[in-house]
Design a protein around this motif. Structure first.
Motif, mmCIF file in Angstrom:
data_model
loop_
_atom_site.group_PDB
_atom_site.id
_atom_site.type_symbol
_atom_site.label_atom_id
_atom_site.label_comp_id
_atom_site.label_asym_id
_atom_site.label_seq_id
_atom_site.Cartn_x
_atom_site.Cartn_y
_atom_site.Cartn_z
ATOM 1 N N VAL B 83 0.867 -1.186 0.000
ATOM 2 C CA VAL B 83 0.000 0.000 0.000
ATOM 3 C C VAL B 83 0.901 1.231 0.000
ATOM 4 C CG1 VAL B 83 -1.624 1.286 1.449
ATOM 5 C CG2 VAL B 83 -1.942 -1.148 1.097
ATOM 6 N N PHE B 84 0.560 2.216 -0.827
ATOM 7 C CA PHE B 84 1.444 3.369 -0.970
ATOM 8 C C PHE B 84 1.406 4.238 0.299
ATOM 9 C CE2 PHE B 84 -0.239 2.737 -5.442
ATOM 10 C CZ PHE B 84 0.754 1.813 -5.748
ATOM 11 N N LEU B 87 0.047 8.054 0.233
ATOM 12 C CA LEU B 87 -1.335 8.342 -0.175
ATOM 13 C C LEU B 87 -2.287 7.810 0.891
ATOM 14 C CD1 LEU B 87 -1.181 7.161 -3.926
ATOM 15 C CD2 LEU B 87 -0.810 9.466 -3.044
ATOM 16 N N TYR B 95 -6.087 5.120 -7.102
ATOM 17 C CA TYR B 95 -4.868 5.200 -7.927
ATOM 18 C C TYR B 95 -5.010 4.567 -9.327
ATOM 19 C CZ TYR B 95 0.063 4.999 -9.170
ATOM 20 O OH TYR B 95 1.257 5.137 -9.824
ATOM 21 N N PRO B 96 -5.561 3.352 -9.442
ATOM 22 C CA PRO B 96 -5.604 2.746 -10.772
ATOM 23 C C PRO B 96 -6.512 3.467 -11.768
ATOM 24 C CG PRO B 96 -5.999 1.106 -9.062
ATOM 25 C CD PRO B 96 -6.076 2.442 -8.405
ATOM 26 N N ARG B 98 -7.157 6.894 -11.798
ATOM 27 C CA ARG B 98 -6.822 8.299 -12.058
ATOM 28 C C ARG B 98 -6.154 8.410 -13.421
ATOM 29 N NH1 ARG B 98 -8.499 11.265 -7.973
ATOM 30 N NH2 ARG B 98 -8.014 10.660 -5.815
ATOM 31 N N LYS B 99 -6.311 9.581 -14.036
ATOM 32 C CA LYS B 99 -5.731 9.846 -15.379
ATOM 33 C C LYS B 99 -6.225 8.837 -16.420
ATOM 34 C CE LYS B 99 -2.894 12.819 -13.312
ATOM 35 N NZ LYS B 99 -3.284 14.220 -13.276
ATOM 36 N N LYS B 100 -7.429 8.314 -16.213
ATOM 37 C CA LYS B 100 -7.959 7.361 -17.196
ATOM 38 C C LYS B 100 -9.235 7.908 -17.826
ATOM 39 C CE LYS B 100 -5.140 3.740 -16.504
ATOM 40 N NZ LYS B 100 -5.196 2.596 -15.616
ATOM 41 N N ARG B 143 -8.004 -1.844 -3.889
ATOM 42 C CA ARG B 143 -7.243 -1.152 -4.942
ATOM 43 C C ARG B 143 -7.072 -2.063 -6.164
ATOM 44 N NH1 ARG B 143 -1.200 0.366 -3.388
ATOM 45 N NH2 ARG B 143 -1.028 -1.869 -3.718
ATOM 46 N N THR B 144 -6.792 -3.328 -5.914
ATOM 47 C CA THR B 144 -6.626 -4.270 -7.037
ATOM 48 C C THR B 144 -7.956 -4.493 -7.750
ATOM 49 O OG1 THR B 144 -4.812 -5.319 -5.885
ATOM 50 C CG2 THR B 144 -5.819 -6.588 -7.646
ATOM 51 N N THR B 147 -9.119 -2.416 -10.778
ATOM 52 C CA THR B 147 -8.689 -2.687 -12.157
ATOM 53 C C THR B 147 -9.623 -3.692 -12.842
ATOM 54 O OG1 THR B 147 -7.234 -4.496 -11.484
ATOM 55 C CG2 THR B 147 -6.251 -2.308 -11.540
#
Lengths: 265, 348
Positions: B83-84, B87, B95-96, B98-100, B143-144, B147
């Motif tokens: 885990v980051f 954050l 996280y996965p 974002r920017k998508k 988080r996984t 995806t």
């Protein structure tokens, strides 16, 4: 805390080292009158020189950060042929005499060199030019940045980068959102060290450019031309600015460290 | 859904040899092995972190052997959660995505959905270094899941958790599997494997030693290693003598019912079926042996008594029986068990 003879001897030795660092600086400050300081601050040549030194060092640090930080990541993450030799080469500028470093830089930017000729063809001459000064500063100071960033990236667990990649994001995004932020504290220390080291560089800079004068060269010039009395106030003003910048950076890094500590509670 | 075909991979100190495995959609496949057996290598191979020296990996009939980690529709939850730390929980889960191209609200909705599923809605604004192991595991899982993986890889997901957290997470994993998510779960804990798997593969030193349904593995272990590793205590090499007799460990003859003539194999005596008594007793049990108590180990359900009766026999008894029989190390006792409680497995 109890002190035995062993501790007392070590304390005396520590005090001597501290006195050796602080003594000359305090002496220099004490020998400079407020009037001399005011006159020096008003001196346009001094002001321009300090502005030039800080701005070249800052821009050089920023430019070399862009090319050195990815290099540091590679060194931290990949094993390759002759890696140990490359790590040794990075430290080379720290151990060679700085005037010799200046000569080396002059060799690649003088008009006889390939780079010098190419620059000359577009009307540029790096010798006696801020770019030349920046290169001289960078040559002796970039190892601090690379080494600090290298340590920072090594501290970031590879597993975190792998986890990020497994979340279907690009390697570029992983670098900017995971590796870089987690190594940031070390990188900032490296940036500060490179900036401070570049700003105070004399030996390499004086070979590449006597003019325009960076502050270390100006101090040397005043000393050579007018003596200690005239060189001292410039030194005091420059050292004061260096200390202020150093304290500000330290405070910002410590503040981040403090936030980090809160996080881990 | 997933097929590993004749995978070979070699490192300086470890190699995976001719490893093949087939996982069907909806499976909960547990890969069971000791540390250093090659479990994590399989996981890294599947996720795309390392590439095999030979062999192929097929996912939905597509050759993904050389696909990058990002291109595989496989999610992975690492043993140490990964885990980051910089954050918070929300941003870790987001996280996965974002920017998508998702709007802020869409991201928020997705995070809330996964956080609800993994029961961590209350943690969303917490900093991750403040969380416990169980909470971190759920954050990593949520988080996984962001995806939308078709296959979920779990590396020892329960090993660092205490008993209560382990049960909770086990239920969560079971539910995810019931909802249709295919899972490959790597562990060294056979109880964990039994509680979750519909298929198990046992590996040892980079080799697949047995695979199949849990009942096959635990009722018919094909080697001493599998038996020892799956927690079966009374497992011996055995040789057929007659329809009613088996020579066990080349030492004693045990009465057993077997129809597999003239062969060698293994003999299993379930430790719960062995009876301990102070003296020889007349009963329907035809296997009666005099022995000596070698060691007494307290267990969750009572005591585990190791008896030396020519062969070492492990017997599970309750604390009540233990007290009644006044057992101590070195004491002479009798053990008995019925012929039909003994299982003879032909060597494959």
């Amino acid at each position: 805390m109890k002190f035995n003879l062993f501790h007392i001897i070590f304390l005396i030795l520590s005090g001597l080292v501290l006195l050796f660092i602080i003594g000359p600086l305090v002496g220099m400050f004490a020998a400079t009158t407020p009037n001399e300081l005011v006159e020096t601050v008003k001196d346009t040549e001094v002001r321009n020189s300090i502005g030039l030194t800080i701005s070249i060092s800052m821009l050089t640090t920023l430019f070399f950060a862009v090319i050195s930080i990815p290099f540091a990541w590679l060194l931290a993450r990949k094993d390759f042929f002759l890696k140990k030799l490359i790590l040794g080469i990075i430290d080379l500028p720290i151990v060679i005499p700085h005037t010799a470093a200046g000569i080396a830089i002059l060799g690649i930017i003088s008009r006889d060199s390939v780079i010098g000729k190419a620059a000359d063809s577009v009307g540029l001459n790096f010798v006696g030019h801020p770019v030349g000064i920046g290169l001289a500063m960078a040559f002796v100071s970039v190892p601090f940045l690379i080494n600090a960033a290298h340590d920072g990236f090594k501290f970031v667990p590879v597993r975190l980068e792998h986890a990020a990649l497994s979340l279907k994001v690009s390697q570029v995004r992983v670098f900017f959102t995971i590796s870089l932020p987690l190594a940031w504290r070390n990188i900032v220390s490296g940036l500060v060290m490179m900036f401070a080291r570049g700003m105070s560089e004399f030996g390499a800079v004086v070979i590449v450019a006597y003019h325009p004068m960076t502050t270390p060269v100006l101090i040397y010039d005043r000393f050579g031309s007018f003596g200690l009395k005239y060189a001292r106030p410039v030194s005091v003003v420059f050292i004061s600015i260096c200390i202020i910048i150093f304290i500000l950076f330290r405070l910002s890094v410590n503040k981040k460290k403090h936030i980090g500590k809160n996080k881990s509670r | 859904m997933l097929e590993l075909k004749n995978i070979h991979i070699k490192f300086d100190d470890f190699s995976l040899k001719d490893f093949s495995l087939k996982v069907e959609k909806g499976d909960y496949y547990v890969i069971l092995g000791e540390s250093g057996a090659g479990k994590s290598v399989i996981l890294e191979l599947l996720s795309g972190l390392i590439k095999p020296n030979a062999g192929k990996i097929f996912f939905n009939k597509e050759d993904i052997t050389n696909y990058s980690i990002q291109k595989r529709k496989i999610g992975i939850v690492f043993q140490d959660y990964a885990v980051f730390p910089h954050l918070n929980v929300f941003n870790n889960i987001a996280y996965p995505v974002r920017k998508k191209g998702f709007s802020k609200q869409e991201i928020k909705n997705k995070v809330l959905e996964k956080a609800k599923k993994t029961e961590i809605l209350h943690l969303l604004h917490r900093k991750t270094p403040e969380l416990s192991g169980g909470e971190l595991q759920r954050v990593a899982l949520a988080r996984t899941l962001m995806t939308e993986p078709e296959l979920l890889l779990l590396d020892e997901p329960l090993s660092a958790l205490d008993v209560i957290l382990r049960d909770n997470l086990r239920n969560l994993l079971r539910n995810l599997n019931k909802e249709g998510l295919t899972v490959i779960h790597i562990t060294h804990d056979y109880e964990e494997a039994l509680s979750l798997a519909n298929k198990i593969a046992v590996i040892n030193s980079g080799k697949l030693v047995q695979k199949g349904k849990p009942s096959d593995i635990f009722n018919h272990p094909k080697s001493e290693f599998v038996a020892a590793f799956t927690g079966i205590k009374n497992f011996y090499k055995a040789k057929y003598i007659s329809e009613n007799e088996v020579l066990t460990d080349n030492k004693i003859i045990i009465r057993a019912q077997t129809h597999k003539k003239n062969c060698e194999g293994y003999l299993m005596i379930p430790s719960g079926t062995v009876i301990i008594s102070q003296n020889k007793q007349e009963s329907s049990a035809v296997n009666n042996f005099k022995g000596k108590v070698e060691s007494i180990i307290p267990s969750v359900h009572g005591q585990e008594i190791l008896v030396d009766a020519g062969i070492k026999v492990s017997v599970r008894i309750t604390n009540e029986s233990f007290m009644k029989l006044e057992l101590s190390e070195g004491k002479n006792i009798w053990i008995s068990f019925k012929a039909n409680s003994v299982k003879f497995i032909k060597k494959s």
